[in-house]
Design an enzyme around this catalytic site. Structure first.
Site, mmCIF file in Angstrom:
data_model
loop_
_atom_site.group_PDB
_atom_site.id
_atom_site.type_symbol
_atom_site.label_atom_id
_atom_site.label_comp_id
_atom_site.label_asym_id
_atom_site.label_seq_id
_atom_site.Cartn_x
_atom_site.Cartn_y
_atom_site.Cartn_z
ATOM 1 N N HIS A 122 39.067 46.177 -28.191
ATOM 2 C CA HIS A 122 39.549 47.440 -27.621
ATOM 3 C C HIS A 122 38.458 48.497 -27.696
ATOM 4 O O HIS A 122 37.950 48.786 -28.783
ATOM 5 C CB HIS A 122 40.796 47.919 -28.378
ATOM 6 N N HIS A 139 48.945 40.763 -24.451
ATOM 7 C CA HIS A 139 49.139 40.674 -25.905
ATOM 8 C C HIS A 139 50.519 40.064 -26.145
ATOM 9 O O HIS A 139 51.527 40.652 -25.719
ATOM 10 C CB HIS A 139 49.155 42.077 -26.524
ATOM 11 N N GLU A 186 51.556 38.131 -31.264
ATOM 12 C CA GLU A 186 50.721 38.619 -32.377
ATOM 13 C C GLU A 186 51.633 38.809 -33.593
ATOM 14 O O GLU A 186 51.449 38.192 -34.627
ATOM 15 C CB GLU A 186 50.042 39.932 -31.995
ATOM 16 N N HIS A 214 45.977 37.053 -28.871
ATOM 17 C CA HIS A 214 46.470 36.627 -30.192
ATOM 18 C C HIS A 214 47.275 35.328 -30.082
ATOM 19 O O HIS A 214 46.732 34.260 -30.227
ATOM 20 C CB HIS A 214 47.272 37.731 -30.889
#
Length: 360
Positions: free
Chosen positions: A18, A214, A217, A238
């Site tokens: 990020h 995402h 995670e 993830h």
């Protein structure tokens, strides 16, 4: 952070980092002072005590760290451009030859964004101009440090109203550094089925824009399932909790789904609590899964790519061969156009002393 030599001192590819979690502390302090933004400290060490940490927190507590420093950067043209430029410099020093940086344009803007983030006063920096400035910073960095950098624009789970604009910005800047769309933020929000996110991803797929999400995670395997079936994700950010659904895991292995894994991050966010020796990556490695090693938010985790590689070697039994395989997987799963992907693979094969192949 590390003084020992890196465990894998060869060219690397990073796909999950990020931009707003990789800002130099000095740059935050500089713009905080210039803009008269109150920061929790006025030295690098002091700032790091507030924004970075070494023992696990919840994902929510981790996300709260951004509010300590983002007001110094968001809404400032010079800060946004410099952050992108210095990011490329930082990755070049780590031996990364190709990187995909992700960020939410709306979280760096202070105009044409509702609500205006980080408690800023409304200004004149729009999400569109944020993307343009980041692209300029990345390109200047590429030229200066001889690496390739591309970006991924993030939709935010808690702000579905931003997603239609995110996909439009992906379309507008697709030949100018932007290579994909992402969905980030709090996984407890059932966002995959949210109409704005879904429509943005449908439009991305229709226009041939790459898609990562995402998922898994801290959330359950269902989030991964929806990312793949509803949002048509080509990669999973993830994805650790996929192992709780063996059927889904086997299906994704068969599909050669790419998992963007971040070992040190997964410990500090509480995503994986069973210790590194029992980390999902160990199973991924054993099964020859398609995955990469990434830093996620190096500012907050006070880390570099070498931190994650060292963890992989010390606790997960990684060999030189596995590091090479992981980076070749990352290059193959990158969102570069095919010709550029081939060039990147040739570079890696050459650096790794492997026979150059035209197949990938």
């Amino acid at each position: 952070m590390e003084s020992a030599p890196p465990v894998f001192d060869k060219p690397k590819v990073e796909l999950h980092v990020h931009l707003d979690g990789a800002i130099k502390p000095e740059t935050i302090l500089n713009f905080g002072k210039k803009r008269k933004v109150c920061l929790p400290a006025d030295t690098v060490e002091g700032l790091l005590q507030h924004v970075s940490y070494k023992e696990p927190l919840s994902l929510t507590e981790f996300l709260a760290k951004f509010s300590h420093y983002m007001p110094a950067i968001a809404g400032d043209r010079d800060a946004v451009k410099r952050m992108a430029y210095e990011f490329v410099e930082m990755k070049a020093k780590e031996g990364v030859i190709y990187v995909e940086a992700r960020y939410s344009p709306h979280l760096l803007a202070n105009c044409k964004v509702c609500p205006v983030p980080w408690g800023q006063e409304p200004g004149d920096l729009t999400p569109d101009e944020v993307v343009s400035l980041v692209n300029q910073g990345l390109k200047a960095g590429e030229e200066a440090f001889n690496i390739k950098a591309r970006s991924i624009l993030c939709c935010m789970r808690h702000m579905p109203s931003w997603s239609p604009e995110v996909v439009e910005l992906c379309k507008k800047y697709r030949n100018d550094s932007v290579v994909a769309i992402d969905l980030a933020g709090d996984e407890s929000i059932n966002a995959e089925t949210c109409p704005e996110h879904r429509k943005a991803y449908e439009e991305a797929e229709r226009c041939g824009i790459h898609r990562t999400v995402h998922a898994g995670e801290v959330g359950p395997p269902q989030v991964i399932k929806e990312a793949v079936s509803i949002l048509k994700a080509e990669r999973i950010g993830h994805g650790y909790h996929v192992l709780e659904d063996e059927g889904l895991y086997m299906q994704l292995l068969k599909q050669n789904m790419h998992f963007e894994v971040c070992p040190w991050s997964s410990y500090l966010t509480g995503a994986c609590q069973s210790g590194f020796a029992n980390h999902p990556v160990v199973r991924f490695k054993k099964d020859g899964a398609n995955y990469s090693l990434n830093t996620d938010d190096p500012l907050i985790f006070n880390s570099t790519i070498h931190t994650d590689y060292k963890i992989a070697k010390d606790f997960m039994g990684f060999t030189e061969e596995e590091f090479k395989r992981v980076n070749i997987n990352a290059a193959k799963s990158s969102f570069l156009p095919e010709e550029e992907k081939k060039e990147l693979l040739y570079k890696l094969y050459g650096a790794y002393g492997m026979v150059k192949s035209t197949e990938f």
